[in-house]
Design an enzyme around this catalytic site. Sequence first.
Site, PDB file in Angstrom:
ATOM      1  CE  LYS A   1       4.141  18.427   7.391  1.00 36.14           C
ATOM      2  NZ  LYS A   1       5.046  17.517   8.071  1.00 36.14           N
TER       3      LYS A   1
ATOM      4  CE  LYS B   1       2.739  13.005  12.822  1.00 35.88           C
ATOM      5  NZ  LYS B   1       2.307  12.470  11.560  1.00 35.88           N
TER       6      LYS B   1
ATOM      7  CE  LYS C   1       4.773   9.899   4.535  1.00 31.88           C
ATOM      8  NZ  LYS C   1       4.346  11.256   4.206  1.00 31.88           N
TER       9      LYS C   1
END
Length: 331
Positions: free
Chosen positions: A114, A196, A199
Amino acid sequence: MEEKKRILSGIKPSGELTLGSYMGALKNWAAMADEYDCFYFLADLHAITVRQNPAELRRRTLSQLAQYIACGIDPEKNTIFIQSHIPAHTELGWVLDCYTMFGELSRMTQFKDKSAKNADNINAGLFTYPSLMAADILLYQADLVPVGDDQKQHVELTRDVAQRFNNVYGETFKLPEPFIPKVGARIMSLQHPENKMSKSESDSGGCILLMDSPEDIRRCFKRAITDSEMCVRCCKDKPGVSNLMQIYAVCTGKTMEEIEKEFAGRGYGEFKTAVGDVVVETLAPIREEATRLLADKAYLESVYRAGAEKASAVAERTLRKVYKKVGFVAR
Ligand code: ATP
Ligand code: LTN
């Protein structure tokens, strides 16, 4: 009578729920209600580690709640709540920050991923996120935490922090175990099967949302990336096809061998259409029910209010115990 084991899990309302979060987590949550005492929450405190639009976050949190219920998580049998409604999460989160090491947090894969993706906003919350997650879990003395494969590392860190605290102050927290499904623990993007399905990433055509229309779902599966071998077989060097087989397996309950046999000698076109069809069959009723529930704001409010009441009673008990052990003067 023996007490039921406790389950706790949560999902950030940081984007719309995906087929990945359904298969890795949500689908398994619904099935546990009879056997376990289940607590499921909307991790809105976690969502703001990445910048959110306030109106969108509010809308998404309620929409995610409707989708939890539509996935079969019955509010009569499970405790469903919104994380920010229970101040004990942030309170224990701070205490656990003081028992979590800089080096441990630096090793977390999610933090590394992230921070690479949000280079302009590597905030302290993103870094200490796992100690808030540990607080989420330990407040409820959870035995099992049903999550996808990507969250295993955070649950393991939770155990280490709990153990460290218990070693200093005596038995305080139960050590939780991750509960990771055998099939569907890591659903990959349909367009970039090495990544992966997620969302919060704009991955046009690669990500299926629970609220997508049947037409959109079918279209995404028709365009899914496969390979040039033209053989439905599950192995490392066929990530696209293996991922589609996993999705088909979760929807139908069939094994990989059964799927290989079913599609032997048939083309990828037919296979991809079949996968799209079973996903539509699985998701269409969820979408319809979520849409119906979303129109009933009063009902949703009654669910999260009742959930907060039940959750805070449990959470407060643990927090009081912790405050006493670390030496805070009782109010
Ligand atoms: P974000 O992109 O905002 O980090 P996410 O989609 O990666 O979100 P969440 O929706 O927060 O992840 O994850 C909710 C739960 O679903 C977690 O238990 C996670 O492990 C699981 N999960 C998420 N994506 C997948 C996936 N692709 N396959 C299997 N499980 C998943
Ligand atoms: N970190 C998880 C969401 C999450 C969670 C939790 C999961 C926050 N707190 C407690 C299980 C238990 C994620 O990023 N998907």
